[in-house]
Design a protein around this motif. Sequence first.
Motif, short mmCIF file in Angstrom:
data_model
loop_
_atom_site.label_atom_id
_atom_site.label_comp_id
_atom_site.label_asym_id
_atom_site.label_seq_id
_atom_site.Cartn_x
_atom_site.Cartn_y
_atom_site.Cartn_z
N ILE A 22 -28.31 3.83 -50.48
CA ILE A 22 -27.30 3.63 -49.45
C ILE A 22 -25.95 3.42 -50.13
CG2 ILE A 22 -26.58 2.23 -47.48
CD1 ILE A 22 -29.55 1.35 -47.23
N THR A 23 -24.98 4.27 -49.79
CA THR A 23 -23.65 4.19 -50.40
C THR A 23 -22.61 4.06 -49.30
OG1 THR A 23 -22.99 6.53 -50.32
CG2 THR A 23 -24.50 5.87 -52.09
N PRO A 24 -21.41 3.64 -49.68
CA PRO A 24 -20.32 3.75 -48.70
C PRO A 24 -19.99 5.21 -48.43
CG PRO A 24 -19.49 3.00 -50.85
CD PRO A 24 -20.99 3.06 -50.95
N GLY A 25 -19.36 5.47 -47.31
CA GLY A 25 -18.91 6.82 -47.02
C GLY A 25 -17.85 7.25 -48.03
N PHE A 26 -17.85 8.53 -48.35
CA PHE A 26 -16.88 9.06 -49.31
C PHE A 26 -15.55 9.33 -48.62
CE2 PHE A 26 -21.07 10.10 -50.95
CZ PHE A 26 -20.97 9.58 -52.23
N ILE A 27 -14.47 9.24 -49.39
CA ILE A 27 -13.12 9.35 -48.83
C ILE A 27 -12.39 10.49 -49.52
CG2 ILE A 27 -10.92 8.17 -48.50
CD1 ILE A 27 -12.45 5.54 -48.36
N ASP A 28 -11.91 11.42 -48.71
CA ASP A 28 -11.15 12.58 -49.18
C ASP A 28 -9.68 12.33 -48.87
OD1 ASP A 28 -9.92 15.01 -49.59
OD2 ASP A 28 -11.26 16.17 -48.31
N THR A 29 -8.87 12.15 -49.91
CA THR A 29 -7.48 11.78 -49.70
C THR A 29 -6.51 12.96 -49.73
OG1 THR A 29 -7.30 11.23 -52.06
CG2 THR A 29 -7.75 9.42 -50.54
N HIS A 30 -7.05 14.19 -49.72
CA HIS A 30 -6.14 15.35 -49.59
C HIS A 30 -6.92 16.59 -49.21
CE1 HIS A 30 -2.71 17.92 -50.05
NE2 HIS A 30 -3.33 18.68 -50.94
N ARG A 31 -6.61 17.13 -48.03
CA ARG A 31 -7.23 18.39 -47.62
C ARG A 31 -6.40 19.05 -46.53
NH1 ARG A 31 -12.74 18.08 -44.64
NH2 ARG A 31 -12.07 20.06 -43.77
N HIS A 32 -6.68 20.34 -46.30
CA HIS A 32 -6.04 21.13 -45.25
C HIS A 32 -7.15 21.73 -44.39
CE1 HIS A 32 -2.48 20.66 -47.71
NE2 HIS A 32 -3.05 21.32 -48.71
N GLY A 33 -7.55 21.02 -43.35
CA GLY A 33 -8.71 21.42 -42.58
C GLY A 33 -8.56 22.75 -41.87
#
Length: 514
Positions: A79-90
């Motif tokens: 069990i991990t924390p959710g991952f965080i993406d700090t830069h994207r262009h959806g």
Amino acid sequence: MRATLLASLAGYAGAALSASVLLSGGTIIAFDEDSKFLNVIRDGALLVTDDRIAGLFDEANPKDIPADTEIVDCTHKIITPGFIDTHRHGWQTAFKTLGSNTTLADYFLTWSSPAAGHLFAAEDVYDGQLAGLLEAINAGVTTTLDHAHTMWSTDRAEAGLEASIESGARVVWAPAIDPTPNYPFADQIKDWKRWNKRAFPNDLVTLGIAYDAWDIGAPENTLAVAKLIKDAKPAVLTIHWLGGVWPIDSSPALVHSYGVLNTSTAVVFSHGAGITAASADLLRSTNQFLSITPESEMHYGHGHTFSHHILEQAALGVDTHLTFSTDMITQARLWLQRTRSRLFDEVLNHWDIPAKNPMSVNQAFLLATRQGGLALRRPDLGIIRVGAKADLVVFNGRSPSLLGWADPVAAVILHANVGDIDHVLVDGQFRKRDGKLTYEKYPELVDSFLKSAERIRRKALERPEPVADGDVLWGGGTEVDVIRGEGTGYGPLFRDTGDKTSAKAAAGEKHDEL
């Protein structure tokens, strides 16, 4: 266009059956606030109540939990924390696979917002943004900072916002304010202020700002953006900045001269490969962050010059769906090994043998989780501790790639893949469960998105290939080959336009970049 002003996340069947859920029997990668480091709890339990982590236990079946708690067996799971993406262009999800061999010059001329915006209607933006965010959730990415350079018109910009709300992901949606034909700067500011007054159906979507023209924009526009930031106090400001040899200068020093680094707004500079010692010190003193996008820095030749010197003020991002997946595990793994390789080379270049490894799997894990929360000034994200947001990922420790693990952090960073993720919770709600997204309308979205992407791809590939102006800044480069013989070249790009004649012709041609 899709219905706007959504009152709820109507597409989800993933709400917990009760207000509390106990993830029982797993190995938990928690965070200890006293030691400021990871704390592994084996065969423990994690209690979620509403949107928060309500309890951590060193036993699988703790006493005194709420009577109506749903028990989810996590034996042999991580069990991990959710991952965080700090830069994207959806919005660029529709371009997936089209830029596999691009350079940054190719990107600017062909796939960037100014070059490709005319290909998109509002419904295309909506479908691409929603599909991309669901892909992110499937990969365990629970928070995304979206640099939304879809400010081509009010309806197309708002489509990205509505899709972000519908996704069920935690999104900082940062529209990129930039004068666009038929969408003047003043109108963009007016729309942003209107969005800022809007009541969102939950706290998952937050309004930010993206602005890149600190050195090349009209001075009055830049002053207006700086004033907007200081007056409205948006949660996040995000800025493209490369540094080094790259000519556009949106550096921390320049941005600081407008008085926006010492505000309550989190400022995230994306890339920063050529960061200087002075810029690094400025980020430290103002507690602002760099978003390193490892695969993008390597693919586009951004470089890896000095950014490893400021990892305490850095997080990780993906950048663009045009060329990469939204998998933060891959980004963490690439950055770990790229940094190791670079620093090992410094030792080997002196004819010495490395005596120690310069970076650990723990550090890579923190870059993809807690550091992202700190970059957004959200210390309740990217960590597992009591009181933090219940954004969680559960890996199947008995999957073929994880079978036999002993160190859960190393298992995730060096061995896991998206297929190993059983569950993803965002704000305490299951957005992926038992290996499947809980978004009920996903089949309909798939059909709509594929039609949209096919239409966009066809229009994109029918355009005349752009020709660079020969500027020396975009000169240089070489090609390599893995096939013996003359004339094998780079090989074609297998980008189907639906025109079989064109496809056959392309297969016989030597690739000559875009």
